[in-house]
Scaffold this active site. Structure first.
Site, PDB file in Angstrom:
ATOM      1  N   CYS A 148       6.683 -48.086 -43.040  1.00  0.00           N
ATOM      2  CA  CYS A 148       5.492 -48.767 -42.551  1.00  0.00           C
ATOM      3  C   CYS A 148       4.702 -47.785 -41.693  1.00  0.00           C
ATOM      4  O   CYS A 148       5.074 -46.620 -41.566  1.00  0.00           O
ATOM      5  CB  CYS A 148       5.830 -50.053 -41.812  1.00  0.00           C
ATOM      6  SG  CYS A 148       6.361 -49.896 -40.104  1.00  0.00           S
TER       7      CYS A 148
ATOM      8  N   HIS B 207      26.377 -40.487 -36.517  1.00  0.00           N
ATOM      9  CA  HIS B 207      26.847 -41.038 -35.241  1.00  0.00           C
ATOM     10  C   HIS B 207      26.734 -42.554 -35.155  1.00  0.00           C
ATOM     11  O   HIS B 207      27.542 -43.188 -34.472  1.00  0.00           O
ATOM     12  CB  HIS B 207      26.067 -40.429 -34.075  1.00  0.00           C
ATOM     13  CG  HIS B 207      26.423 -39.003 -33.806  1.00  0.00           C
ATOM     14  ND1 HIS B 207      26.028 -38.366 -32.659  1.00  0.00           N
ATOM     15  CD2 HIS B 207      27.125 -38.097 -34.520  1.00  0.00           C
ATOM     16  CE1 HIS B 207      26.473 -37.115 -32.681  1.00  0.00           C
ATOM     17  NE2 HIS B 207      27.139 -36.928 -33.804  1.00  0.00           N
TER      18      HIS B 207
END
Length: 143
Positions: free
Chosen positions: A65, A98
């Site tokens: 977007c 992570h």
């Protein structure tokens, strides 16, 4: 891989580019829309995509977007979604390694097509490290 793709009108052109990239790499892609540059309400596309990823119908999702913020906020309302707003390849890598992010949010108005492609590739190819990161990821959901 099965990849869910969606966004809003501002990400429409990049979404087409990413869809071509994913298909060229041999991935199965479901385009959740929108299907034109006409102004839309992004939650109408983000919620179905997020539900499909959450239900494991698709392994990963990619949302594009204008700023990336609206789609990220909306996707992260789903308990099983870890949507990461990224604007460089290294952030996409860290989001996967992570945080075990399962949805990449791309701010199409703020990154080049080249950077968007690099982020998509990094997001798809970077494995989750687990270990100490798994402990942290396990604490994300509100239950």
């Amino acid at each position: 891989m099965k990849i869910a793709l969606g966004g809003d009108h501002a990400g429409y052109q990049y979404k087409g580019m990413v869809k071509e990239q994913l298909e060229a790499l041999g991935h199965e892609v479901k385009d959740f829309g929108p299907f034109s540059e006409a102004s839309v309400d992004y939650p109408d596309y983000v919620h179905p995509l997020s539900t499909a990823v959450e239900n494991k119908e698709y392994e990963l999702g990619i949302l594009l977007c204008g700023s990336g913020n609206g789609v990220a906020i909306t996707a992260n309302k789903h308990a099983g979604i870890r949507a990461a707003l990224c604007w460089q390849k290294e952030l996409a890598e860290l989001a996967r390694s992570h945080n075990n992010a399962n949805v990449l949010c791309v701010p199409a108005r703020f990154v080049s097509e080249e950077v968007a492609r690099e982020m998509v590739e990094a997001f798809l190819t970077t494995p989750f490290e687990g270990g100490r990161h798994q402990t942290r990821v396990d604490k994300i959901a509100c239950a």
